[in-house]
Write a protein that holds these residues in place. Structure first.
Motif, PDB file in Angstrom:
ATOM      1  N   SER A  92       0.882  -1.176   0.000  1.00  0.00           N
ATOM      2  CA  SER A  92       0.000   0.000   0.000  1.00  0.00           C
ATOM      3  C   SER A  92       0.915   1.220   0.000  1.00  0.00           C
ATOM      4  O   SER A  92       1.868   1.269   0.798  1.00  0.00           O
ATOM      5  N   THR A  93       0.654   2.168  -0.868  1.00  0.00           N
ATOM      6  CA  THR A  93       1.534   3.353  -0.924  1.00  0.00           C
ATOM      7  C   THR A  93       1.431   4.144   0.390  1.00  0.00           C
ATOM      8  O   THR A  93       2.410   4.741   0.832  1.00  0.00           O
ATOM      9  N   ASN A  94       0.247   4.146   1.033  1.00  0.00           N
ATOM     10  CA  ASN A  94       0.127   4.817   2.338  1.00  0.00           C
ATOM     11  C   ASN A  94       1.024   4.131   3.372  1.00  0.00           C
ATOM     12  O   ASN A  94       1.769   4.787   4.100  1.00  0.00           O
ATOM     13  N   GLN A 116      -1.047  -2.295  -6.165  1.00  0.00           N
ATOM     14  CA  GLN A 116      -0.964  -2.478  -4.715  1.00  0.00           C
ATOM     15  C   GLN A 116      -1.503  -3.861  -4.375  1.00  0.00           C
ATOM     16  O   GLN A 116      -2.581  -4.247  -4.848  1.00  0.00           O
ATOM     17  N   GLY A 119      -4.025  -2.722  -1.038  1.00  0.00           N
ATOM     18  CA  GLY A 119      -4.512  -1.343  -1.062  1.00  0.00           C
ATOM     19  C   GLY A 119      -5.584  -1.150   0.006  1.00  0.00           C
ATOM     20  O   GLY A 119      -6.449  -2.015   0.185  1.00  0.00           O
ATOM     21  N   LYS A 120      -5.518  -0.023   0.700  1.00  0.00           N
ATOM     22  CA  LYS A 120      -6.447   0.194   1.823  1.00  0.00           C
ATOM     23  C   LYS A 120      -7.470   1.269   1.495  1.00  0.00           C
ATOM     24  O   LYS A 120      -7.140   2.291   0.886  1.00  0.00           O
ATOM     25  N   GLY A 121      -8.698   1.053   1.949  1.00  0.00           N
ATOM     26  CA  GLY A 121      -9.725   2.074   1.849  1.00  0.00           C
ATOM     27  C   GLY A 121     -10.064   2.573   3.240  1.00  0.00           C
ATOM     28  O   GLY A 121      -9.387   2.222   4.216  1.00  0.00           O
ATOM     29  N   ARG A 122     -11.112   3.366   3.347  1.00  0.00           N
ATOM     30  CA  ARG A 122     -11.531   3.848   4.669  1.00  0.00           C
ATOM     31  C   ARG A 122     -12.204   2.727   5.444  1.00  0.00           C
ATOM     32  O   ARG A 122     -12.655   1.746   4.870  1.00  0.00           O
ATOM     33  N   PHE A 127      -8.847  -1.581  -0.938  1.00  0.00           N
ATOM     34  CA  PHE A 127      -9.062  -0.833  -2.187  1.00  0.00           C
ATOM     35  C   PHE A 127      -8.478  -1.668  -3.316  1.00  0.00           C
ATOM     36  O   PHE A 127      -7.277  -1.942  -3.354  1.00  0.00           O
ATOM     37  N   SER A 138       0.520   8.172  -3.094  1.00  0.00           N
ATOM     38  CA  SER A 138       0.369   8.805  -1.781  1.00  0.00           C
ATOM     39  C   SER A 138       1.410   9.889  -1.640  1.00  0.00           C
ATOM     40  O   SER A 138       2.555   9.725  -2.057  1.00  0.00           O
ATOM     41  N   LYS A 187     -18.391   5.089  -8.531  1.00  0.00           N
ATOM     42  CA  LYS A 187     -17.190   5.587  -7.846  1.00  0.00           C
ATOM     43  C   LYS A 187     -15.967   5.252  -8.695  1.00  0.00           C
ATOM     44  O   LYS A 187     -15.681   4.086  -8.960  1.00  0.00           O
ATOM     45  N   ILE A 191     -10.125   8.448  -1.750  1.00  0.00           N
ATOM     46  CA  ILE A 191      -9.035   9.166  -1.066  1.00  0.00           C
ATOM     47  C   ILE A 191      -8.955   8.620   0.359  1.00  0.00           C
ATOM     48  O   ILE A 191      -9.986   8.474   1.030  1.00  0.00           O
ATOM     49  N   VAL A 211      -4.348   8.383  -2.882  1.00  0.00           N
ATOM     50  CA  VAL A 211      -5.367   8.502  -3.934  1.00  0.00           C
ATOM     51  C   VAL A 211      -5.324   7.266  -4.833  1.00  0.00           C
ATOM     52  O   VAL A 211      -4.253   6.865  -5.294  1.00  0.00           O
ATOM     53  N   GLY A 212      -6.479   6.670  -5.053  1.00  0.00           N
ATOM     54  CA  GLY A 212      -6.574   5.558  -5.990  1.00  0.00           C
ATOM     55  C   GLY A 212      -7.611   5.905  -7.052  1.00  0.00           C
ATOM     56  O   GLY A 212      -8.731   6.283  -6.724  1.00  0.00           O
TER      57      GLY A 212
HETATM   58  C1  BTN Z   1     -11.642   4.590  -0.114  1.00  0.00           C
HETATM   59  O1  BTN Z   1     -12.209   4.435  -1.186  1.00  0.00           O
HETATM   60  O2  BTN Z   1     -12.156   4.238   0.963  1.00  0.00           O
HETATM   61  C2  BTN Z   1     -10.270   5.209  -0.111  1.00  0.00           C
HETATM   62  C3  BTN Z   1      -9.359   4.515  -1.090  1.00  0.00           C
HETATM   63  C4  BTN Z   1      -7.950   5.059  -1.100  1.00  0.00           C
HETATM   64  C5  BTN Z   1      -7.057   4.229  -1.980  1.00  0.00           C
HETATM   65  C6  BTN Z   1      -5.687   4.796  -2.099  1.00  0.00           C
HETATM   66  S1  BTN Z   1      -4.743   3.994  -3.348  1.00  0.00           S
HETATM   67  C7  BTN Z   1      -3.308   4.779  -2.822  1.00  0.00           C
HETATM   68  C8  BTN Z   1      -3.348   4.803  -1.319  1.00  0.00           C
HETATM   69  N1  BTN Z   1      -2.804   3.596  -0.764  1.00  0.00           N
HETATM   70  C9  BTN Z   1      -3.716   2.872  -0.127  1.00  0.00           C
HETATM   71  O3  BTN Z   1      -3.507   1.768   0.421  1.00  0.00           O
HETATM   72  N2  BTN Z   1      -4.905   3.499  -0.179  1.00  0.00           N
HETATM   73  C10 BTN Z   1      -4.815   4.754  -0.870  1.00  0.00           C
END
Ligand code: BTN
Length: 318
Positions: A92-94, A116, A119-122, A127, A138, A187, A191, A211-212
């Protein structure tokens, strides 16, 4: 503009056609040797360029390589502020930025990945971040201003994304408060803003803005198939990232001025819509009547007027 960038641009503008070394040398008033050196460093960045005797150079059409130089070109006056690191694949870039922060990285470090694996979302969601069809990046900033201003950052990047998409792709994106970008009721981007605050300083040690964007993803997992969509435009990734960040910095450096909130409201897809939302496991509904300058969602219902500062809402009158 560097010679390498000018040559690359010329090849892109003539995508699919050969451009002779002599033409490039004459056009940019340099030797053929200098053109050749530029071609070599463009190839080193990962671009596939054919060269055929008596014809010249041709860029292979599917090339859309993420390039630090190109992004910096679009960042214009902000290009010196930023430290860019590009990966093929990360979890995950975050998360990557968080780990790097511990080891010490400069303010304004940007990480971009083609894929990723986690990848993580909220709200602990994942993600979907497959290779090649999306843009995942990120940015780590260390804001000088206090936390009450810093919380505006998610809105700033949301406006920056919408501006870039509207200008470059000619499409009509919208913001679903507070973290989602929609187009045609789907969608297309999310973010995830994460921060670490210093208890005593009243400031954030860092804010990571992730941002994805789904560029051309079309085989979403079943649970996303109904709600997720893609930008489906042929803008280059470098241009899109460069323009998003250019717009981001333009607004960021103007904070705490909240003029950009006018644009946020213009892009909002919630204003005048009926929504439902949860507070402490109780579901409420109401009509969104506005968004205040701090990004709070102003809702009117039979109980009166409430301002929601964070959370997630569902539109019920789409
Ligand atoms: C969401 O939709 O809930 C937020 C998604 C955010 C995704 C981006 S992709 C780059 C960065 N790295 C992650 O793991 N998540 C964010």
């Amino acid at each position: 503009m560097s010679l390498k960038f000018k040559v690359l641009n010329e090849l892109k503008e003539n995508r699919g056609c050969f451009v002779s070394g002599q033409y490039l040398a004459d056009k940019f008033n340099v030797s053929r040797g200098a053109v050749w050196k530029s071609i070599k460093s463009i190839r080193d960045e990962g671009y596939k360029i054919e060269s055929v005797t008596n014809k010249g150079y041709r860029i292979v059409s599917e090339n859309d390589v993420i390039s630090e130089d190109e992004i910096k070109h679009y960042l214009k006056e902000y290009s010196n502020d930023i430290n860019i690191i590009i990966y093929d694949s990360v979890d995950s870039t975050n998360n990557m930025l968080k780990r790097m922060f511990i080891d010490g990285i400069p303010n304004n470090t940007l990480i971009i990945a083609d894929e990723q694996t986690n990848g993580k979302g909220r709200f602990g969601r994942s993600f979907y971040s497959p290779a090649k069809t999306g843009l995942y990046f990120s940015l780590l900033i260390k804001p000088e201003f206090d936390t009450s201003t810093a919380v505006l950052i998610t809105g700033v990047i949301a406006v920056a994304i919408c501006r870039a998409i509207e200008t470059l792709a000619g499409k009509h994106p919208g913001i679903k408060w507070i973290n989602d970008i929609y187009m045609d009721n789907k969608k297309i981007a999310g973010i995830l803003t994460e921060a670490s605050s210093g208890f005593e300083s009243g400031k954030f040690d860092y804010i990571i803005i992730g941002v994805g964007i789904n560029l051309s993803t079309d085989n979403f997992p079943d649970e996303l198939a109904e709600i997720a969509g893609s930008l489906n435009s042929d803008i280059s990734k470098n241009r899109l990232i460069g323009d998003i960040l250019y717009n981001f910095y333009k607004i960021y450096y103007s904070l705490p001025d909240t003029e950009y909130m006018k644009e946020y409201r213009k892009y909002s897809i919630l204003i005048n819509h009926d929504i439902s939302y949860n507070i402490e496991n109780v579901t409420y509904s109401g009509k969104v009547i506005g968004i205040d300058d701090f990004g709070g969602l102003i809702i009117s219902n039979s109980n009166g007027i409430t301002t929601l500062k964070s959370g997630e809402v569902t539109i019920i009158d789409f």
